[in-house]
Motif scaffolding. Structure first.
Motif, PDB file in Angstrom:
ATOM      1  N   THR A 194      11.292  19.549  -6.163  1.00 27.85           N
ATOM      2  CA  THR A 194       9.998  18.989  -5.780  1.00 27.85           C
ATOM      3  C   THR A 194      10.040  18.450  -4.350  1.00 27.85           C
ATOM      4  OG1 THR A 194       9.549  18.370  -8.062  1.00 27.85           O
ATOM      5  CG2 THR A 194       8.211  17.318  -6.361  1.00 27.85           C
ATOM      6  N   PRO A 195       9.179  18.939  -3.458  1.00 24.40           N
ATOM      7  CA  PRO A 195       9.114  18.382  -2.103  1.00 24.40           C
ATOM      8  C   PRO A 195       8.698  16.912  -2.132  1.00 24.40           C
ATOM      9  CG  PRO A 195       8.013  20.502  -2.207  1.00 24.40           C
ATOM     10  CD  PRO A 195       8.287  20.104  -3.626  1.00 24.40           C
ATOM     11  N   LYS A 196       9.018  16.224  -1.043  1.00 28.06           N
ATOM     12  CA  LYS A 196       8.626  14.820  -0.910  1.00 28.06           C
ATOM     13  C   LYS A 196       7.189  14.726  -0.408  1.00 28.06           C
ATOM     14  CE  LYS A 196      12.247  14.603   1.691  1.00 28.06           C
ATOM     15  NZ  LYS A 196      13.271  14.178   2.687  1.00 28.06           N
ATOM     16  N   LEU A 197       6.606  13.553  -0.519  1.00 26.60           N
ATOM     17  CA  LEU A 197       5.277  13.304   0.023  1.00 26.60           C
ATOM     18  C   LEU A 197       5.398  12.648   1.396  1.00 26.60           C
ATOM     19  CD1 LEU A 197       3.375  11.924  -3.108  1.00 26.60           C
ATOM     20  CD2 LEU A 197       2.927  14.095  -1.935  1.00 26.60           C
ATOM     21  N   ILE A 198       4.597  13.102   2.337  1.00 30.87           N
ATOM     22  CA  ILE A 198       4.645  12.493   3.665  1.00 30.87           C
ATOM     23  C   ILE A 198       4.164  11.049   3.617  1.00 30.87           C
ATOM     24  CG2 ILE A 198       2.330  13.246   4.385  1.00 30.87           C
ATOM     25  CD1 ILE A 198       3.587  13.764   7.184  1.00 30.87           C
ATOM     26  N   SER A 199       3.294  10.730   2.659  1.00 31.89           N
ATOM     27  CA  SER A 199       2.776   9.361   2.553  1.00 31.89           C
ATOM     28  C   SER A 199       3.828   8.374   2.061  1.00 31.89           C
ATOM     29  CB  SER A 199       1.567   9.325   1.610  1.00 31.89           C
ATOM     30  OG  SER A 199       1.902   9.829   0.331  1.00 31.89           O
ATOM     31  N   ASP A 200       4.962   8.874   1.618  1.00 40.24           N
ATOM     32  CA  ASP A 200       6.062   7.994   1.201  1.00 40.24           C
ATOM     33  C   ASP A 200       7.038   7.719   2.337  1.00 40.24           C
ATOM     34  OD1 ASP A 200       5.116   7.788  -1.393  1.00 40.24           O
ATOM     35  OD2 ASP A 200       6.325   9.466  -2.138  1.00 40.24           O
ATOM     36  N   GLN A 201       6.766   8.253   3.510  1.00 40.37           N
ATOM     37  CA  GLN A 201       7.713   8.166   4.621  1.00 40.37           C
ATOM     38  C   GLN A 201       7.391   6.986   5.546  1.00 40.37           C
ATOM     39  OE1 GLN A 201      10.197  10.466   4.151  1.00 40.37           O
ATOM     40  NE2 GLN A 201       8.865  10.866   2.384  1.00 40.37           N
ATOM     41  N   LYS A 202       8.439   6.514   6.215  1.00 45.08           N
ATOM     42  CA  LYS A 202       8.301   5.480   7.236  1.00 45.08           C
ATOM     43  C   LYS A 202       8.781   6.044   8.568  1.00 45.08           C
ATOM     44  CE  LYS A 202       8.774   1.396   4.268  1.00 45.08           C
ATOM     45  NZ  LYS A 202       9.509   0.122   4.047  1.00 45.08           N
ATOM     46  N   VAL A 203       7.969   5.847   9.585  1.00 48.77           N
ATOM     47  CA  VAL A 203       8.260   6.396  10.913  1.00 48.77           C
ATOM     48  C   VAL A 203       8.230   5.276  11.936  1.00 48.77           C
ATOM     49  CG1 VAL A 203       7.481   7.966  12.731  1.00 48.77           C
ATOM     50  CG2 VAL A 203       7.313   8.657  10.330  1.00 48.77           C
ATOM     51  N   MET A 204       9.205   5.294  12.840  1.00 47.66           N
ATOM     52  CA  MET A 204       9.221   4.330  13.942  1.00 47.66           C
ATOM     53  C   MET A 204       9.035   5.101  15.246  1.00 47.66           C
ATOM     54  SD  MET A 204      12.013   1.343  14.740  1.00 47.66           S
ATOM     55  CE  MET A 204      11.317   0.258  13.487  1.00 47.66           C
ATOM     56  N   ILE A 205       7.986   4.730  15.981  1.00 47.00           N
ATOM     57  CA  ILE A 205       7.680   5.383  17.251  1.00 47.00           C
ATOM     58  C   ILE A 205       8.031   4.444  18.398  1.00 47.00           C
ATOM     59  CG2 ILE A 205       5.874   6.377  18.701  1.00 47.00           C
ATOM     60  CD1 ILE A 205       4.361   7.130  16.187  1.00 47.00           C
TER      61      ILE A 205
ATOM     62  N   THR B 211      -0.661   8.031  10.562  1.00 47.87           N
ATOM     63  CA  THR B 211      -1.296   7.019   9.716  1.00 47.87           C
ATOM     64  C   THR B 211      -2.413   7.639   8.882  1.00 47.87           C
ATOM     65  OG1 THR B 211      -0.777   5.274  11.311  1.00 47.87           O
ATOM     66  CG2 THR B 211      -2.518   4.814   9.726  1.00 47.87           C
ATOM     67  N   GLY B 212      -3.119   8.602   9.461  1.00 47.29           N
ATOM     68  CA  GLY B 212      -4.184   9.270   8.743  1.00 47.29           C
ATOM     69  C   GLY B 212      -3.696  10.031   7.517  1.00 47.29           C
ATOM     70  N   LEU B 213      -2.407  10.331   7.473  1.00 48.22           N
ATOM     71  CA  LEU B 213      -1.807  11.018   6.327  1.00 48.22           C
ATOM     72  C   LEU B 213      -1.077  10.044   5.401  1.00 48.22           C
ATOM     73  CD1 LEU B 213      -0.450  14.141   8.223  1.00 48.22           C
ATOM     74  CD2 LEU B 213      -2.360  14.088   6.612  1.00 48.22           C
ATOM     75  N   GLY B 214      -1.264   8.755   5.634  1.00 43.70           N
ATOM     76  CA  GLY B 214      -0.691   7.753   4.746  1.00 43.70           C
ATOM     77  C   GLY B 214       0.690   7.272   5.109  1.00 43.70           C
ATOM     78  N   VAL B 215       1.205   7.681   6.276  1.00 45.36           N
ATOM     79  CA  VAL B 215       2.543   7.265   6.700  1.00 45.36           C
ATOM     80  C   VAL B 215       2.520   5.821   7.185  1.00 45.36           C
ATOM     81  CG1 VAL B 215       4.444   7.753   8.292  1.00 45.36           C
ATOM     82  CG2 VAL B 215       3.065   9.642   7.377  1.00 45.36           C
ATOM     83  N   ASP B 216       3.554   5.058   6.847  1.00 51.02           N
ATOM     84  CA  ASP B 216       3.743   3.725   7.424  1.00 51.02           C
ATOM     85  C   ASP B 216       4.383   3.904   8.796  1.00 51.02           C
ATOM     86  OD1 ASP B 216       2.693   2.305   5.316  1.00 51.02           O
ATOM     87  OD2 ASP B 216       4.624   1.903   4.368  1.00 51.02           O
ATOM     88  N   VAL B 217       3.655   3.560   9.849  1.00 51.26           N
ATOM     89  CA  VAL B 217       4.126   3.782  11.213  1.00 51.26           C
ATOM     90  C   VAL B 217       4.388   2.439  11.895  1.00 51.26           C
ATOM     91  CG1 VAL B 217       3.652   4.863  13.436  1.00 51.26           C
ATOM     92  CG2 VAL B 217       2.776   5.907  11.332  1.00 51.26           C
TER      93      VAL B 217
END
Length: 310
Positions: free
Chosen positions: A129-140, A155-161
């Motif tokens: 099962t692939p992961k969901l992008i909305s479960d990811q955390k990204v640091m820019i 953020t529009g895809l539910g990512v915590d940025v």
């Protein structure tokens, strides 16, 4: 400020010339490649328009220098700059282009493209099962125009940025913005790091073991500048699984030398500085708008703070 003589130095000067001439600008222009340019051309010019100068030129007699790219490190990094010389940069679709570039590699990872391709080569039917992008955390790293647009898309895809900047000032689309010194408390929770920072004396070799060793199998995407990364530390982080992959669009030396170790590394993805290309049309549009604003004494959104380097 009155601008009369404009020197355009670029490999694509013919395309630039064609576009400028359509607007019937009443200025004197010279269009050259860098190899053709001489010091007398600089002495003639009021304004210098270029993208990626290879040599250190004396711009003290120029009123205005305009970069056809978003970055200006080729003009400022470890060079003296006379503060009465105006420096501007190009603002166009860079943010959207880089946001889509970064998103493509994150989606490639969460959707397990490489894993399923490897199974295909073995003719192996192995559902995972692939992961969901909305479960990811990204640091820019870098919360300016490019970093902010990338944050908006994710953020529009539910990512915590999360954002990292020199000031730590809060910006739209970031869950939290931290300074370089204060961000270490949360870096170990990140799934992906994206670097959009310019090259300055403060950011040179910023991405070293001090950052990489705090990660746990994260992805790293560099669309900022190559010299912000300690290459040996990056390779070690991949070997020790602090990083699971690195996507590199920018390098300390470009083109990347043929004998560089990055080329053959299985977990490094290389692109030839194409994440945010200046098209002739966009470059000319920004240049002409900036010229108009300068001559009408209007505010310049793309003026570079030469002390900060961006």
């Amino acid at each position: 400020m009155k601008i009369n003589n404009i020197l355009v130095v670029s490999p694509m000067y013919k395309e630039i010339k064609s576009l400028i001439e359509k607007d019937d600008i009443h200025k004197d222009f010279r269009y050259l490649t860098e190899d053709e340019m001489k010091q007398e051309d600089l002495l003639w010019a009021d304004a210098f328009v270029s993208f990626n100068v290879k040599s250190s030129y004396d711009f003290s007699h120029i009123k205005w220098v305009h970069s056809l790219g978003a970055g200006v490190d080729r003009f400022l990094f470890k060079r003296d700059w006379q503060e009465d010389v105006l420096l501007t940069r190009t603002i166009c679709s860079f943010g959207q282009r880089i946001a889509e570039y970064c998103l493509s590699y994150i989606l490639k990872d969460v959707q397990l493209h490489d894993h399923f391709h490897a199974l295909q080569l073995k003719r192996n039917w192995g559902p995972i099962t692939p992961k969901l992008i909305s479960d990811q955390k990204v640091m820019i790293y870098g919360t300016g125009e490019i970093g902010q647009m990338t944050a908006k898309v994710l953020t529009g895809l539910g990512v915590d940025v999360y954002g990292v900047s020199l000031s730590g000032k809060e910006k739209d689309y970031f869950k939290e913005v931290m300074t370089v010194d204060s961000h270490f408390s949360q870096i170990n929770e990140m799934n992906y790091l994206i670097n959009t920072l310019p090259l300055t004396e403060q950011t040179e070799n910023l991405f070293s073991k001090n950052i990489f060793n705090r990660l746990s199998s994260a992805g790293f995407i560099n669309v900022g500048r190559g010299a912000t990364v300690d290459e040996e530390a990056l390779l070690r982080a991949l070997y020790d699984n602090h990083l699971k992959f690195a996507v590199l669009d920018v390098f300390t030396h470009e083109p990347l030398p043929e004998n560089h170790r990055f080329w053959n590394h299985p977990n490094i993805h290389i692109t030839p500085h194409i994440s945010a290309v200046t098209t002739p049309e966009e470059g000319v549009n920004c240049f002409l708008e900036t010229l108009k604003n300068i001559e009408e004494n209007k505010p310049l959104d793309n003026e570079v703070n030469v002390k900060k380097g961006y």
